[in-house]
Design a protein around this motif. Sequence first.
Motif, mmCIF file in Angstrom:
data_model
loop_
_atom_site.group_PDB
_atom_site.id
_atom_site.type_symbol
_atom_site.label_atom_id
_atom_site.label_comp_id
_atom_site.label_asym_id
_atom_site.label_seq_id
_atom_site.Cartn_x
_atom_site.Cartn_y
_atom_site.Cartn_z
ATOM 1 N N PHE A 255 57.017 -8.308 63.951
ATOM 2 C CA PHE A 255 57.309 -7.698 65.244
ATOM 3 C C PHE A 255 57.981 -6.348 65.033
ATOM 4 N N ALA A 256 57.751 -5.429 65.987
ATOM 5 C CA ALA A 256 58.420 -4.129 65.970
ATOM 6 C C ALA A 256 59.597 -4.164 66.932
ATOM 7 N N MET A 257 60.736 -3.594 66.500
ATOM 8 C CA MET A 257 61.916 -3.497 67.369
ATOM 9 C C MET A 257 62.281 -2.027 67.504
ATOM 10 N N ASP A 258 62.071 -1.473 68.724
ATOM 11 C CA ASP A 258 62.423 -0.079 68.952
ATOM 12 C C ASP A 258 63.322 0.010 70.176
ATOM 13 N N VAL A 284 58.999 -11.815 60.777
ATOM 14 C CA VAL A 284 59.618 -10.579 60.298
ATOM 15 C C VAL A 284 59.825 -9.637 61.479
ATOM 16 N N VAL A 285 60.969 -8.972 61.506
ATOM 17 C CA VAL A 285 61.248 -7.936 62.503
ATOM 18 C C VAL A 285 61.463 -6.624 61.760
ATOM 19 N N ALA A 305 64.148 -15.651 62.794
ATOM 20 C CA ALA A 305 63.641 -14.558 61.958
ATOM 21 C C ALA A 305 63.839 -14.884 60.480
ATOM 22 N N SER A 306 62.806 -14.679 59.689
ATOM 23 C CA SER A 306 62.898 -14.876 58.246
ATOM 24 C C SER A 306 63.452 -13.645 57.559
#
Length: 496
Positions: A255-258, A284-285, A305-306
């Motif tokens: 996943f993308a975190m912005d 994964v983030v 989250a891993s």
Amino acid sequence: MPLLAIPGLGAEHSQFHDQGLYWLACDTTENAATLCRQVIAAMPEQGRAALLGDARVMQESLEGLDPACGPAELALYEADTRAILQLKDDLPRIDLPGRVLVALVPTAAWEGGKVERWCQTLRQAALAAGALIVVISEGQSASLIERLRAFNQSLDGLAQLYRGQGGVRYLQHYWSNLLGVVGPMDVELARQASGFAVAGRLQPLSDAGGDELLCLAQSQVLEGAPALSEHWQVFDSISELGAKAGRAVSATVIFAMDGGQRLDVLARQLHTLRQLRGNALKLVVREMAPTLRYQDEQLLLACGASQIVPFGASLSRFLTMVDSIQGYVWPRHLPADFDALLARLRPLPICGLVAPRAFAEAVQQMWQGHRNGEIVHQLLVLRPAPGLSPLQACSRTVFRRDGDIACVVDDVLFLFLFACRSEGVEQALDHIFQLSWKELFIGQEVLVSLDSLGGTAFLDETIPQPPLAESLALPAAHKRPALAPRQITLRHWGAK
């Protein structure tokens, strides 16, 4: 045969090879000392052993050791961080052949260091000398564990003790001995007078589902690059990614975190996937903008989250980190109630100087996540310098974060810092106190429990009123001399 000596572990999980290298990672010094004492106590009487590490931790490890247990010969070697990193060069001084060497090492020794090379050379030396080396590290470092887990060619076994679910758990990533090789296993431990013992049933972690090579990712995480291979599938939205991931078993989901992504939405998505698909899924983030604080990272990790890839990591570094978790099984316990978890990891809407009763009640409520091992807070007692009252010391303070609160009890200042690691305490105090807090206070104590908040003094509901900042005067011993201009005469260079 040397043993890990945790009662309840089967022989396949506790026996060592006679020679080789094992790594036991402990998140606290206390747990490392306890485990070290158990390993030494279980050594055969006719054996030869050596203990190496910081003098204070070695003393703590040996206190309470039954004189009737352990090897007849135990050599002690004090070593600082530099000596530990150069341990291979010092092995001849230890007379390694035929010994069991227990090395107590701080996790921080490998910040930015090449632990893989260290393990490789140390294991080669152990095999050449016919010796067994057991490394017991103390201090939290998820990144170090991941590096060691991915570099299993140079370790005969890797396990860790960590706080979780209100207690201590033992996670064995892999373990080999004469009985064979065993994979991941997680179990709860009970602390007894003699050390740790298994408290629950051994839990082999779930198997892979055949899609372990599959990578499902939001398109932003690849920075415009196309799918990297036939194993990669790229999605434009989090909803499309979530729908595909909902049918996966052990794939990697990225996943993308912005700045535009709501943290609670992503956390709920992770929690749902982990709850539905189990522990083999790798979540994964990747942080695409500097948005995540410590408490945000802890929320994502608690929700399943891993791995969190920090902002600033290059694309190649990001891909290396993703490769490092292949075969990884999420080791934690997932709380069933997402909303309750979110509440535990979010501060109350309160900050600044409050009444003792309000302070005690708020801290007890926010402490729950710390007690469960999900997040770390700091509870401090600050003693003002002679001539200063706690309220005077607080006259120039700025509390910017919800959950950071203080109160005055018995002429000392109690300060609670929400979601603050121990290494961040001084920086937090610098932000709160406009004057030098090292001059305002002569003593600083970190409390590890809330026992002191149960006194009658914390029933006081009086809201303190600090004096005006202009009235604060530092004691004479702490005053700096006033600056005053003075006249000087300039002359031309070389003038007589």
